[in-house]
Design a protein around this motif. Sequence first.
Motif, PDB file in Angstrom:
ATOM      1  N   GLU A 179     -31.836   6.780  -6.673  1.00  0.00           N
ATOM      2  CA  GLU A 179     -32.874   6.089  -5.908  1.00  0.00           C
ATOM      3  C   GLU A 179     -33.235   6.854  -4.639  1.00  0.00           C
ATOM      4  O   GLU A 179     -32.368   7.151  -3.816  1.00  0.00           O
TER       5      GLU A 179
ATOM      6  N   HIS B 194     -36.501  -4.973   0.359  1.00  0.00           N
ATOM      7  CA  HIS B 194     -37.536  -5.316  -0.614  1.00  0.00           C
ATOM      8  C   HIS B 194     -38.706  -5.839   0.202  1.00  0.00           C
ATOM      9  O   HIS B 194     -38.751  -7.003   0.582  1.00  0.00           O
TER      10      HIS B 194
ATOM     11  N   HIS C  67     -39.588  -0.687  -5.486  1.00  0.00           N
ATOM     12  CA  HIS C  67     -40.218  -1.704  -4.646  1.00  0.00           C
ATOM     13  C   HIS C  67     -40.712  -1.035  -3.378  1.00  0.00           C
ATOM     14  O   HIS C  67     -40.264   0.077  -3.037  1.00  0.00           O
TER      15      HIS C  67
ATOM     16  N   THR D 242     -39.529   2.771  -3.264  1.00  0.00           N
ATOM     17  CA  THR D 242     -38.359   3.391  -3.869  1.00  0.00           C
ATOM     18  C   THR D 242     -38.707   3.748  -5.313  1.00  0.00           C
ATOM     19  O   THR D 242     -39.529   3.098  -5.956  1.00  0.00           O
TER      20      THR D 242
ATOM     21  N   GLU E 105     -36.287   4.283  -8.500  1.00  0.00           N
ATOM     22  CA  GLU E 105     -34.870   4.120  -8.820  1.00  0.00           C
ATOM     23  C   GLU E 105     -34.619   3.819 -10.296  1.00  0.00           C
ATOM     24  O   GLU E 105     -34.145   2.738 -10.650  1.00  0.00           O
TER      25      GLU E 105
ATOM     26  N   ASP F  26     -32.882   2.806   1.546  1.00  0.00           N
ATOM     27  CA  ASP F  26     -32.286   2.260   0.322  1.00  0.00           C
ATOM     28  C   ASP F  26     -32.098   3.442  -0.625  1.00  0.00           C
ATOM     29  O   ASP F  26     -33.082   3.953  -1.176  1.00  0.00           O
TER      30      ASP F  26
HETATM   31 MN    MN Z   1     -34.039  -0.362  -4.148  1.00  0.00          MN
END
Ligand code: MN
Length: 436
Positions: A415, A338, A331, A374, A376, A251
Amino acid sequence: MPTDLYRDHLDTLLQRAETALQRAGYDHLLIPSGGLHLQAFDDLPYPFVVNPQFKAWLPLTDAPGCWLLITPGQRPRLLFLQPQDYWHAVPELPAGGWVEHWAISVLRTPEEAARHLPPDPARCAILGEPQAALGDYAPNNPAPVLQYLDYHRAYKTAYELEQLWQANRIAVRAHRAAERAFRAGASEFGIHLAYCQAAGQDANDLPYGNIVALNRHAAVLHYTARERLPPRPSRSLLIDAGASHAGYAADVTRTYAAEDGDFAALIRAVDAVQQQLCAQVRAGTDYRALHLQAHLLLAGVLREAGVVRISPEAAVAEGVTAAFFPHGLGHGIGLQVHDVAGLAASDAGGTLPRPDGHPWLRLTRPLAPGMVVTIEPGLYFIDLLLDELRAHGAGNAVDWARVEALRPYGGIRIEDDVACTADAPRNLTREAFAAA
Ligand code: MN
Ligand code: GLY
Ligand code: MN
């Protein structure tokens, strides 16, 4: 795939399963991979999405109708559905180093699975969607089993870290292609295609729908409309796009300015803040505190850029930063973008609350070695939230001429996927950019 890494991963999962079953009072763990779902009033299925509880055990993501049977002390068993079918591609027999650790039975019909399942369904914890039921073997999803497995899934094995690294490598290769397409003047749709081409993945493979936002569209956090024609001028690109590898997700978000100037400087400032936050992905860090610190640091960026006139402390306290940074810092990530159990207080239940006034934070657990999260942070010029800010009397804190100058660029998000270790953090995304 390194086999010893997989064997250690499987050993860890077997230990976790044994404890989870013991706690909940079951003898067997059954996990269906899931099935296809038809669209409403139609005979066409949605793309298959495998049960994450299933793909935790083995890198099989495109095989509906399979079952895993885990009984402590016994070799784990895979019931693999390979139907006789000339309408659709039939899944190939499993191959790869991991296969030798499983007892594998090949099924020709979904119903055949029942013959291999334990005689008493009441002794089975069955983790899956309701539609996966096979006669009396209906998913019961016992809470103590799920709580235990989901909680511990936050701590990645070395095998899982390797998959997340590979997913990041693919995503980064594609992000570089997307940046080139942006600089060549491509549309959102064109940038999306360039991304998919370079990743070798499309909507069926990617872990989430690509967010490709030019100019004002970057002010929509999850913008997925993808205009077919490029705007003139094309000022900025926010691209939030991942990749999958062996069932694990990357991600990654980057923001680019077409030209140097105030917005490019703002990107650099957010990037510096993001790096400062990544450096704190360390064992013992409270992710909630990191999120609050992000607000303070971003308030400093807004002030430095002349957007906000009040002190960072006041900007956070008066909710001014919440209008510019209206989502969580990040997250957990792994089998799901997620990852589950972000708010779990323990492996037996309970919730770690979000800080007051931060309803979107997806992770409240303290960081520990093995967790991958992450980071971000972002800054956006969102009319809806800026209008609210004005309506609530905080308008004097903002220099609206500065907002007007930056508004056409939409927003910024940076991110990375960062692994917490016993020592310094490992930034999988930056490592992949450096290696590309
Ligand atoms: Mn993310
Ligand atoms: N790509 C969705 C997110 O960043 O959480
Ligand atoms: Mn993202």
